[in-house]
Design an enzyme around this catalytic site. Structure first.
Site, PDB file in Angstrom:
ATOM      1  N   GLU A  64      48.689  42.550  52.390  1.00  0.00           N
ATOM      2  CA  GLU A  64      48.428  42.811  50.977  1.00  0.00           C
ATOM      3  C   GLU A  64      47.265  41.915  50.585  1.00  0.00           C
ATOM      4  O   GLU A  64      47.420  40.713  50.384  1.00  0.00           O
ATOM      5  CB  GLU A  64      49.674  42.504  50.142  1.00  0.00           C
ATOM      6  N   ASP A  67      50.877  33.588  38.605  1.00  0.00           N
ATOM      7  CA  ASP A  67      50.757  32.960  39.909  1.00  0.00           C
ATOM      8  C   ASP A  67      50.918  31.452  39.800  1.00  0.00           C
ATOM      9  O   ASP A  67      50.474  30.825  38.830  1.00  0.00           O
ATOM     10  CB  ASP A  67      49.408  33.274  40.552  1.00  0.00           C
TER      11      ASP A  67
END
Length: 318
Positions: free
Chosen positions: A42, A53
């Site tokens: 990915e 994140d």
């Protein structure tokens, strides 16, 4: 019926990396993943200050951006890389605001497909723009990775499951920052995996966030998911290798050996199909056409909470 993106009958492994970190090593890293038996890379086109994140992924993206990594440079690399791969598939993750906002959806989807990506996950796409992007992906015969949470509403789970035809649902293990572990553990996601399969029989499900060890892989497998997504832990090893002056590729190889022993190779792709996913008339070049004129209102890229489907405000990192 498209070939399943993840293996059937055994738990798969998806590894998240930011393109461009470390610079110039994407091909080496991809080959290391393939030799180690990973099923999917990915690959994120880096974008700054992702709200979901953790610090590891943010630092990685910042380094890649400093080295000039863009959607165009990533697609150019993929055009060369994907024909070399025999089993590893690459899912491209691109942020709408940073990488796609001024691109024409149809031209962009065709360019991503022509570069050899097996699927696309569009991060933080405003809801009002989803129909145009979904149509563009269908026209390019480029599957989409969809997303949802365990707490998503039933209609959201259904939409995610049905929208992932040819790819997989990214089941984000819990609300929070990438790299954090769900309080109840990954095994507790079994009910959500069952609900997704009930909504779309045969849909593949990959679980991410907080997956970092062999024990985590086993817990994800026990949930019934088709694959685990490893992100922050892998990126942290690359970061540490760069800091300590070690070879990042060897560091990634060592980490994957800790996660699980090497697996027998999956069958190679049919000859002549490597790197080609577009529709008739799709250019074989990876260059994305010049950005289209701005449409004015850009829409919100903020979190969509439990209604995140197909393209989402949560980062597809683990």
């Amino acid at each position: 019926m498209p070939e399943p993106l993840l293996p059937t009958g055994e738990p798969g492994l998806v590894v998240f990396l930011n393109a461009g970190d470390p610079p110039g090593r994407l091909t080496d890293l991809a080959h290391a993943l393939e030799r180690a038996g990973a099923d999917v890379l990915e690959l994120a086109v880096p974008f700054p200050q992702s709200p979901t994140d953790g610090p590891v992924i943010r630092r990685s993206a910042a380094r890649a951006l400093t080295h000039g990594t863009t959607l165009d440079t990533v697609l150019a690399e993929l055009t060369t890389l994907t024909p070399q791969l025999t089993r590893l598939k690459i899912v491209l993750l691109a942020d709408w605001s940073h990488s796609l906002r001024h691109r024409d959806p149809t031209a962009c989807a065709r360019a991503v497909a022509a570069a050899g990506a097996a699927a696309l996950l569009v991060h933080a796409l405003p809801p009002r723009l989803r129909p145009a992007w979904h149509q563009a992906l269908e026209q390019a015969e480029l599957p989409q990775v969809t997303t949802c949470y365990p707490a998503s509403a039933p209609e959201t789970l259904t939409a995610a499951a049905r929208g992932a035809h040819g790819a997989y649902v990214y089941l984000v293990a819990h609300y929070g920052r990438s790299g954090t572990v769900p309080a109840a553990g990954h095994r507790a996601l079994a009910d959500t995996v069952t609900a997704l399969r009930a909504a779309a029989p045969g849909v593949q499900v990959a679980v991410g966030f907080g997956v970092r060890s062999a024990a985590d892989l086993a817990a994800v497998a026990a949930s019934g998911a088709d694959a685990a997504i490893v992100g922050s832990a892998a990126v942290a090893r690359l970061e540490d290798a760069q800091r300590q002056g070690r070879d990042p590729v060897e560091e990634l190889r060592a980490y994957l050996a800790e996660l699980r022993p090497p697996r027998p190779p999956r069958p190679a792709r049919p000859a002549g199909t490597e790197g080609m996913k577009g529709t008739e008339g799709t250019s074989a070049t990876a260059a994305v056409p010049a950005p289209a004129a701005s449409t004015g209102s850009t829409g919100s890229t903020g979190s969509t909470g439990s209604t995140a489907v197909s393209v989402t405000a949560v980062s597809a990192t683990a």
